[in-house]
Write an enzyme that holds these catalytic residues in place. Structure first.
Site, PDB file in Angstrom:
ATOM      1  N   ASP A 161       0.857  -1.179   0.000  1.00 58.70           N
ATOM      2  CA  ASP A 161       0.000   0.000   0.000  1.00 58.70           C
ATOM      3  C   ASP A 161       0.896   1.232   0.000  1.00 58.70           C
ATOM      4  OD1 ASP A 161      -1.816   2.040   0.390  1.00 58.70           O
ATOM      5  OD2 ASP A 161      -2.874   1.075   2.049  1.00 58.70           O
ATOM      6  N   ILE A 162       0.933   1.941  -1.131  1.00 58.05           N
ATOM      7  CA  ILE A 162       1.762   3.147  -1.266  1.00 58.05           C
ATOM      8  C   ILE A 162       0.957   4.340  -0.754  1.00 58.05           C
ATOM      9  CG2 ILE A 162       3.003   4.648  -2.858  1.00 58.05           C
ATOM     10  CD1 ILE A 162       3.244   2.297  -4.778  1.00 58.05           C
ATOM     11  N   GLY A 163       1.402   4.908   0.355  1.00 59.81           N
ATOM     12  CA  GLY A 163       0.643   5.976   0.996  1.00 59.81           C
ATOM     13  C   GLY A 163      -0.450   5.398   1.861  1.00 59.81           C
ATOM     14  N   GLY A 165      -1.399   5.605   4.977  1.00 60.36           N
ATOM     15  CA  GLY A 165      -2.101   6.304   6.054  1.00 60.36           C
ATOM     16  C   GLY A 165      -1.974   5.604   7.387  1.00 60.36           C
ATOM     17  N   TRP A 166      -3.105   5.436   8.058  1.00 60.61           N
ATOM     18  CA  TRP A 166      -3.122   4.772   9.370  1.00 60.61           C
ATOM     19  C   TRP A 166      -3.312   3.268   9.244  1.00 60.61           C
ATOM     20  CZ3 TRP A 166      -5.397   9.546   8.463  1.00 60.61           C
ATOM     21  CH2 TRP A 166      -4.866  10.615   9.182  1.00 60.61           C
ATOM     22  N   GLY A 167      -3.084   2.728   8.069  1.00 56.51           N
ATOM     23  CA  GLY A 167      -3.065   1.282   7.892  1.00 56.51           C
ATOM     24  C   GLY A 167      -4.409   0.607   7.765  1.00 56.51           C
ATOM     25  N   THR A 185       4.359   5.424   4.351  1.00 56.14           N
ATOM     26  CA  THR A 185       3.806   6.751   4.539  1.00 56.14           C
ATOM     27  C   THR A 185       4.949   7.735   4.782  1.00 56.14           C
ATOM     28  OG1 THR A 185       2.358   8.108   5.944  1.00 56.14           O
ATOM     29  CG2 THR A 185       3.502   6.288   7.013  1.00 56.14           C
ATOM     30  N   GLN A 190       1.256   8.823  11.474  1.00 54.45           N
ATOM     31  CA  GLN A 190       0.516   7.734  10.845  1.00 54.45           C
ATOM     32  C   GLN A 190       1.240   6.402  11.042  1.00 54.45           C
ATOM     33  OE1 GLN A 190      -0.074   8.921   6.718  1.00 54.45           O
ATOM     34  NE2 GLN A 190      -2.133   9.635   7.172  1.00 54.45           N
ATOM     35  N   CYS A 342     -14.505  21.501   0.009  1.00 51.86           N
ATOM     36  CA  CYS A 342     -14.228  20.317  -0.808  1.00 51.86           C
ATOM     37  C   CYS A 342     -15.521  19.569  -1.135  1.00 51.86           C
ATOM     38  CB  CYS A 342     -13.243  19.398  -0.096  1.00 51.86           C
ATOM     39  SG  CYS A 342     -11.541  20.031  -0.087  1.00 51.86           S
TER      40      CYS A 342
END
Length: 371
Positions: A161-163, A165-167, A185, A190, A342
């Site tokens: 997982d590239i990037g 986060g908190w897994g 990350t 994180q 957003c």
């Protein structure tokens, strides 16, 4: 001059049924008339900063901005020096590579307490999938499972997982599909929390840049990280993914995207929320991946980001009494403006959410789309 700007903007807003001093959810209340000159000279950056400074309010900021976006008011107020400067910076320099960890330090490291209160139990900080869901928890689990099914996860596979986060994705995939995994990350906070939350699952999160990766992974995902890569680096990014995939491997890219090719991000978001962030266009993605990977599937469900952001906003508002001792009032206004603006942008369909599935050489017999 201020009166002239006020008269012009008030008239423009009236044309799209927004009243200055009105009582409807999308009407705007102006507390400082300097707002009008600030917007005329600084564009979207000035509008956002003026909100942070308390110069204006609206009962529903998202509805106010949605009306502005859908009526393309930016064509009437064209001066935006901040956007021009960001574009020049994006063309002349490569800030995504020269400041690789800046977004981690300035956005993702601001406090796990904030994110734990705002997000779902898996702490997924990307668009949920609401097709058959009515709660944030269900919609995020549906998104995680959608990804697992799209890449055909099977027990025993090794996943990157590239990037990460908190897994959350790796925890979900390990629990439900029996995989092992590595997440990377650029955020120290994180990484620390992801490793604390993994329990006995065979997954790990490392503080690491994607170009430092080596080895081979059966499946690769990147969920909400590509927005930080930068258009000059899309080619090397896809080359690295190709190097990490076996011939029968699959890669899923989950990214916000824009309809037009740009060389910089939105000025207010770039300054206060996502340093050096920018959204890819279909042309930029396709050009960068050409000759490296085979596109098997392209799925756009950007409209689902609106309810995701509104759910995050509701949770943030509910948690604010417990968070306010750690963050000041200007942060509160900045954060709610971020979430609501957003939501308006996605609601107006100005930007999108893509899940793109790639193979290394093209799957034998073809790829069957999953929705």
């Amino acid at each position: 001059m201020t009166d002239k700007f006020k008269s012009f903007i008030t008239d423009v807003l009236a044309q799209i049924d927004i009243e200055v001093g009105g009582s409807r959810p999308w009407d705007i209340e102006v507390h400082d008339d300097r707002l009008f000159q600030r917007v005329m000279t600084q564009g979207s950056l000035g509008l956002g900063e003026a909100y942070m400074d308390g110069w204006w309010d609206a009962p529903a900021v998202d509805q106010f901005l949605y009306r502005i976006l859908t009526n393309e008011i930016h064509h009437k107020i064209k001066v935006d020096f901040s956007l021009a400067l960001l574009t020049i910076k994006g063309i002349l320099f490569n800030p995504q590579r020269s400041h690789v960890r800046e977004v981690g330090e300035k956005h993702y490291d601001i406090g796990n307490d904030l994110y734990r209160r705002m997000l779902d139990p898996y702490m997924v900080y990307s668009c949920a999938y609401w097709r058959d869901a009515t709660t944030l928890e269900a919609a995020q689990e549906a998104k995680l499972d959608l990804i697992c099914r799209k890449i055909g996860l099977k027990e025993g596979m090794r996943v990157l997982d590239i990037g990460s986060g908190w897994g959350g994705f790796l925890r979900f995939a390990a629990e439900r599909y029996g995989v092992t995994g590595l997440g990377i990350t650029v955020s120290k906070e994180q990484m620390a929390l992801a490793n604390d939350l993994r329990g006995d699952l065979p997954i790990e999160t490392r503080l690491m840049d994607y170009l430092e990766l080596d080895g081979t992974f059966d499946r690769i995902v990147s969920i909400g990280m590509f927005e930080h890569v930068g258009y000059k680096n899309y080619g090397p990014y896809f080359s690295k993914v190709r190097d990490l995939l076996p011939d029968d491997g699959l890669f899923l890219l989950h990214s916000i995207g824009g309809s037009l090719s740009r060389h910089a991000g939105e000025p207010w978001l770039e300054k206060y929320i996502f340093p050096n962030g920018m959204l890819p266009s279909p042309k930029q993605v396709s050009g960068a991946v050409e000759g490296k990977l085979i596109m098997e599937d392209w799925h756009n469900f950007g409209a689902d980001y609106d309810p995701t952001l509104m759910a995050w906003h509701d949770r943030f508002e509910a948690a604010w009494p417990d968070l306010r001792d750690a963050y000041d009032e200007r942060f509160y206004r900045m954060w709610r403006y971020y979430l609501l603006s957003c939501a308006a942008v996605f609601r107006a369909r100005w930007v999108h959410l893509w899940q793109i599935v790639y193979s290394r050489k093209g799957l034998a017999g073809g790829y069957r789309s999953v929705r």
